[in-house]
Motif scaffolding. Structure first.
Motif, PDB file in Angstrom:
ATOM      1  N   GLY A   1     -65.526 -25.052  -0.189  1.00 17.14           N
ATOM      2  CA  GLY A   1     -65.582 -23.761  -0.853  1.00 17.14           C
ATOM      3  C   GLY A   1     -64.984 -22.835   0.106  1.00 17.14           C
ATOM      4  N   GLN A   2     -64.964 -22.932   1.194  1.00 16.88           N
ATOM      5  CA  GLN A   2     -64.498 -22.005   2.378  1.00 16.88           C
ATOM      6  C   GLN A   2     -62.844 -21.949   2.047  1.00 16.88           C
ATOM      7  N   ALA A   3     -62.334 -23.165   1.824  1.00 15.57           N
ATOM      8  CA  ALA A   3     -60.816 -23.253   1.583  1.00 15.57           C
ATOM      9  C   ALA A   3     -60.574 -22.729   0.542  1.00 15.57           C
ATOM     10  N   LEU A   4     -61.288 -22.770  -0.650  1.00 14.38           N
ATOM     11  CA  LEU A   4     -60.831 -22.131  -1.777  1.00 14.38           C
ATOM     12  C   LEU A   4     -60.971 -20.795  -1.918  1.00 14.38           C
ATOM     13  N   ASP A   5     -62.015 -20.135  -0.945  1.00 13.75           N
ATOM     14  CA  ASP A   5     -62.196 -18.771  -0.849  1.00 13.75           C
ATOM     15  C   ASP A   5     -60.868 -18.017  -0.400  1.00 13.75           C
ATOM     16  N   ILE A   6     -60.103 -18.889   0.365  1.00 15.09           N
ATOM     17  CA  ILE A   6     -58.725 -18.419   0.838  1.00 15.09           C
ATOM     18  C   ILE A   6     -57.609 -18.581  -0.050  1.00 15.09           C
ATOM     19  N   ALA A   7     -57.734 -20.051  -0.770  1.00 14.81           N
ATOM     20  CA  ALA A   7     -56.494 -20.526  -1.557  1.00 14.81           C
ATOM     21  C   ALA A   7     -56.669 -19.414  -2.890  1.00 14.81           C
ATOM     22  N   GLU A   8     -57.767 -18.982  -3.342  1.00 15.37           N
ATOM     23  CA  GLU A   8     -57.686 -18.253  -4.579  1.00 15.37           C
ATOM     24  C   GLU A   8     -57.238 -16.932  -4.299  1.00 15.37           C
ATOM     25  N   ARG A   9     -56.783 -16.331  -3.485  1.00 11.29           N
ATOM     26  CA  ARG A   9     -55.982 -15.352  -2.925  1.00 11.29           C
ATOM     27  C   ARG A   9     -54.666 -15.419  -3.628  1.00 11.29           C
ATOM     28  N   PHE A  10     -54.341 -16.566  -3.693  1.00 13.39           N
ATOM     29  CA  PHE A  10     -52.769 -16.591  -3.851  1.00 13.39           C
ATOM     30  C   PHE A  10     -52.227 -17.764  -5.253  1.00 13.39           C
ATOM     31  N   ASP A  11     -51.243 -17.690  -5.775  1.00 11.08           N
ATOM     32  CA  ASP A  11     -50.808 -18.380  -6.723  1.00 11.08           C
ATOM     33  C   ASP A  11     -51.189 -20.021  -6.538  1.00 11.08           C
ATOM     34  N   PRO A  12     -51.639 -20.759  -7.376  1.00 11.86           N
ATOM     35  CA  PRO A  12     -52.152 -22.203  -7.205  1.00 11.86           C
ATOM     36  C   PRO A  12     -50.789 -22.891  -6.755  1.00 11.86           C
ATOM     37  N   ALA A  13     -49.550 -22.428  -7.084  1.00 14.13           N
ATOM     38  CA  ALA A  13     -48.562 -23.184  -6.804  1.00 14.13           C
ATOM     39  C   ALA A  13     -47.891 -22.927  -5.551  1.00 14.13           C
ATOM     40  N   VAL A  14     -48.472 -21.914  -4.771  1.00 11.98           N
ATOM     41  CA  VAL A  14     -47.983 -21.613  -3.456  1.00 11.98           C
ATOM     42  C   VAL A  14     -49.093 -22.221  -2.350  1.00 11.98           C
ATOM     43  N   VAL A  15     -50.363 -21.940  -2.807  1.00 10.81           N
ATOM     44  CA  VAL A  15     -51.521 -22.259  -1.825  1.00 10.81           C
ATOM     45  C   VAL A  15     -52.432 -23.059  -2.478  1.00 10.81           C
ATOM     46  N   GLY A  16     -52.713 -24.256  -2.059  1.00 13.99           N
ATOM     47  CA  GLY A  16     -53.790 -25.248  -2.619  1.00 13.99           C
ATOM     48  C   GLY A  16     -54.649 -25.763  -1.597  1.00 13.99           C
ATOM     49  N   VAL A  17     -55.464 -26.665  -2.123  1.00 12.99           N
ATOM     50  CA  VAL A  17     -56.483 -27.251  -1.034  1.00 12.99           C
ATOM     51  C   VAL A  17     -56.310 -28.839  -1.076  1.00 12.99           C
ATOM     52  N   VAL A  18     -56.621 -29.365  -0.084  1.00  9.16           N
ATOM     53  CA  VAL A  18     -56.818 -30.812   0.358  1.00  9.16           C
ATOM     54  C   VAL A  18     -58.231 -31.428   0.119  1.00  9.16           C
ATOM     55  N   VAL A  19     -58.316 -32.211  -0.895  1.00 11.37           N
ATOM     56  CA  VAL A  19     -59.916 -33.051  -0.758  1.00 11.37           C
ATOM     57  C   VAL A  19     -59.562 -34.180  -0.211  1.00 11.37           C
ATOM     58  N   ASP A  20     -60.316 -34.481   1.310  1.00 13.43           N
ATOM     59  CA  ASP A  20     -60.142 -35.420   1.852  1.00 13.43           C
ATOM     60  C   ASP A  20     -61.557 -36.093   1.992  1.00 13.43           C
ATOM     61  N   ALA A  21     -61.677 -37.224   1.523  1.00 17.05           N
ATOM     62  CA  ALA A  21     -63.096 -37.881   1.336  1.00 17.05           C
ATOM     63  C   ALA A  21     -63.947 -37.721   2.641  1.00 17.05           C
TER      64      ALA A  21
END
Length: 267
Positions: A151-171
């Motif tokens: 959720g914290q990673a997405l709070d940052i990533a959502e400020r940008f285009d998905p093609a530019v900033v995304g998130v890693v899901v590491d189990a």
């Protein structure tokens, strides 16, 4: 079952030289490889890029950028973006870094991460590299990564285009979070990478090396894979393990075990 999405992160066989990792992947029918900056630089950036390209492997990610508490974070991350582009890595994994020396201001540290990514985003866009924010388990918050949840990673990533900033899901880092499945659904097209390993107890003294091969621990790996699939992520699945016990084994044996664990516990 197919290895179509399987990627072997070279950190899983820490002491296996890059040419041997590449040859082993080709021999095993593995299509993808996750690279790390240090061994790629040690082999030579251009040589590493040619080696992987000539073998027909796809580079699925490059680790890592980030550590934004460091004084030289900007130059180091610009260099990492350039290296990712040279290696053909579509994603540069960002581990945000911990608290600045002497600081207790975790909120300020997270703001610094967001500001730094905003500064790097135009450079990543120009290079054709996506910045992939990886949250780490909260036990690493002080020294390695103040971004502790998806959720914290997405709070940052959502400020940008998905093609530019995304998130890693590491189990390893997200399995414990009771909101993780809702956050994976929220992430959708922002999922830039999916990495799997397992969690074992008791943790070793060096908790960073507390990972295991898929199937050797307690994580519901298939459930996580089904969740990222349902969110629309159909990209590579990297097996990434930090473990002294695993690293002590021959590289080819580790690769075979990683494939077996992936086939039986992930797909």
């Amino acid at each position: 079952m197919s290895l179509e999405r399987f990627s072997f992160n070279q950190a899983t066989a820490q002491h296996w030289p890059l040419p041997e990792v590449v040859a082993g992947c080709v021999a095993a029918g593995v299509p993808g490889i996750g690279l790390w900056r240090e061994p790629a630089a040690e082999h030579g950036l251009a040589r590493s890029a040619k080696l992987v390209r000539d073998a027909g492997l796809t580079v699925t990610s490059l680790c890592r950028g980030g550590f934004f508490q460091a004084d030289d974070w900007r130059a180091e991350n610009l260099r990492a973006i350039e290296e990712a582009a040279a290696l053909g890595a579509p994603e540069l994994v960002l581990v945000s870094g911990g608290l600045p020396a002497g600081s207790r201001d975790v909120d300020g540290a997270r703001r610094r991460v967001a500001d730094a990514i905003g500064e790097l985003a135009p450079h990543a866009t120009a290079a054709g590299v996506r910045l992939a924010i990886e949250p780490l388990h909260p036990m690493f918050c002080a020294d390695r990564c103040v971004i502790a949840t998806l959720g914290q990673a997405l709070d940052i990533a959502e400020r940008f285009d998905p093609a530019v900033v995304g998130v890693v899901v590491d189990a390893y880092h997200v399995w414990w979070d009771d909101t993780v499945y809702a956050q994976i659904e929220r992430a959708g097209s922002r999922i830039a990478a999916f990495q799997v390993c397992d969690w074992v107890t008791p943790l070793p003294e060096g908790v960073l090396l507390g990972r295991a091969l898929p199937g050797d621990g307690c994580i519901e790996l298939r459930r996580l894979r089904e969740a990222v699939d349902a969110a629309g992520y159909l990209g590579p699945i990297e097996v990434e393990v930090f473990s002294a016990e695993v690293w002590a084994r021959p590289g080819a044996e580790v690769l075979d075990a990683a494939i077996a664990g992936y086939l039986h516990h992930v797909v």
